[in-house]
Design a protein around this motif. Structure first.
Motif, mmCIF file in Angstrom:
data_model
loop_
_atom_site.group_PDB
_atom_site.id
_atom_site.type_symbol
_atom_site.label_atom_id
_atom_site.label_comp_id
_atom_site.label_asym_id
_atom_site.label_seq_id
_atom_site.Cartn_x
_atom_site.Cartn_y
_atom_site.Cartn_z
ATOM 1 N N LEU A 3 0.732 -1.324 -0.078
ATOM 2 C CA LEU A 3 -0.094 -0.092 -0.041
ATOM 3 C C LEU A 3 0.850 1.342 -0.142
ATOM 4 O O LEU A 3 0.487 2.143 -0.746
ATOM 5 N N ALA A 4 1.978 1.270 0.792
ATOM 6 C CA ALA A 4 2.884 2.420 0.838
ATOM 7 C C ALA A 4 3.653 2.627 -0.455
ATOM 8 O O ALA A 4 3.914 3.767 -0.847
ATOM 9 N N ALA A 5 3.738 1.426 -1.068
ATOM 10 C CA ALA A 5 4.450 1.496 -2.378
ATOM 11 C C ALA A 5 3.424 1.911 -3.577
ATOM 12 O O ALA A 5 4.039 1.985 -4.770
ATOM 13 N N GLY A 6 2.276 2.179 -3.194
ATOM 14 C CA GLY A 6 1.338 2.705 -4.188
ATOM 15 C C GLY A 6 0.331 1.567 -4.966
ATOM 16 O O GLY A 6 -0.390 1.922 -5.785
ATOM 17 N N ALA A 7 0.551 0.565 -4.474
ATOM 18 C CA ALA A 7 -0.301 -0.605 -4.926
ATOM 19 C C ALA A 7 -1.947 -0.672 -4.468
ATOM 20 O O ALA A 7 -2.017 -0.222 -3.248
ATOM 21 N N GLU A 8 -2.459 -1.109 -4.998
ATOM 22 C CA GLU A 8 -4.216 -1.411 -4.692
ATOM 23 C C GLU A 8 -3.964 -2.838 -4.129
ATOM 24 O O GLU A 8 -3.623 -3.860 -4.723
ATOM 25 N N VAL A 9 -4.563 -3.111 -2.951
ATOM 26 C CA VAL A 9 -4.110 -4.170 -2.135
ATOM 27 C C VAL A 9 -5.529 -5.089 -1.778
ATOM 28 O O VAL A 9 -6.189 -4.357 -1.048
ATOM 29 N N VAL A 10 -5.595 -6.301 -1.953
ATOM 30 C CA VAL A 10 -6.549 -7.045 -1.433
ATOM 31 C C VAL A 10 -6.164 -8.167 -0.513
ATOM 32 O O VAL A 10 -4.957 -8.716 -0.736
#
Length: 247
Positions: free
Chosen positions: A28-35
């Protein structure tokens, strides 16, 4: 390292606590969308960088549930097979049901999820990557871990086999994790402070150490890395004969 993860879709199994939560937070901190997934929704979800992970309920030991979970993600760039573990159990007395459950969680679930993810990733222009969170038990078993160690050894070989079959569209890598200082570390290991002395780096890993390895394997810097086993165990353990001698 994480700038090329902006907008990427990441699925982290067991991502609501411990190592999995740290992995989800790092992506998340790296810019990804996380499930993140689990059998029950937690009181709070990982969040960082103004983003919060999305939760999906799933029993990853069930192949149909794995397919549904991946389908719900839509696009999928990174799968982190983190869910796993097992209580200690005496091999001579353990029940077949126990063995089935341990193998299902630590070996079959990653296989089912990787299969479903591959179907999505191989159709994407940029492909995708699978990261399997393994254990030092795959290399050096301990008493009470027969089923778990066998499953984790299988996961390491599964990683290498899938990397061979699915390149170049889908990269598949493995992280060998040693002792980690999670919230439950004392319950699992006993006296954590005493264990620091048996690790060459002088401390147990933090969940963030494992998360950093996952970020690297998912990044463009690792674009040519597949079938690898990245050891995150602080150098392993000092041999007992040296500890006994006070060396």
């Amino acid at each position: 390292m994480g700038e090329d993860l902006d907008g990427r879709k990441v699925l982290v199994t067991g991502g609501t606590r411990g190592i999995g939560r740290a992995i989800a937070t790092a992506f998340l901190a790296a810019g990804a969308e996380v499930v993140v997934c689990g059998r029950g929704e937690p009181d709070s979800l990982p969040e960082a960088g103004g983003r919060r992970a999305r939760f999906a309920a799933a029993d990853v030991r069930d192949a149909a549930a794995c397919r549904t979970l991946v389908r719900q993600c839509g696009r999928l760039d990174v799968l982190v097979n983190n869910a796993g573990g097992s209580p200690a159990a005496e091999a001579a007395e353990v029940s077949p049901r126990f063995v089935d459950k341990v193998v299902a969680l630590n070996l079959l679930a990653p296989f089912y999820l990787a299969q479903a993810a591959c179907q999505v990733m191989r159709r994407q222009p940029d492909g995708g990557c699978v990261i399997n969170i393994g254990s030092v038990s795959a290399h050096q078993p301990a008493p009470g871990t027969a089923a778990y160690s066998a499953a984790k050894a299988g996961l390491l070989m599964l990683t290498r086999a899938l990397a061979l079959e699915w390149a170049p569209q889908v990269r598949v890598n493995h992280v060998t994790v040693g002792m980690v200082a999670t919230e439950a570390a004392a319950d699992h290991y006993g006296d954590v402070a005493a264990l620091n002395g048996v690790v060459p780096m002088g401390r147990l890993a933090s969940p963030a150490d494992v998360a950093a390895a996952c970020l690297f394997l998912a990044s463009k810097q690792a674009a040519y890395v597949t079938g690898a086993d990245l050891a995150v165990h602080g150098g392993g353990e000092v041999p007992s004969r040296f500890l006994a001698a006070g060396g």
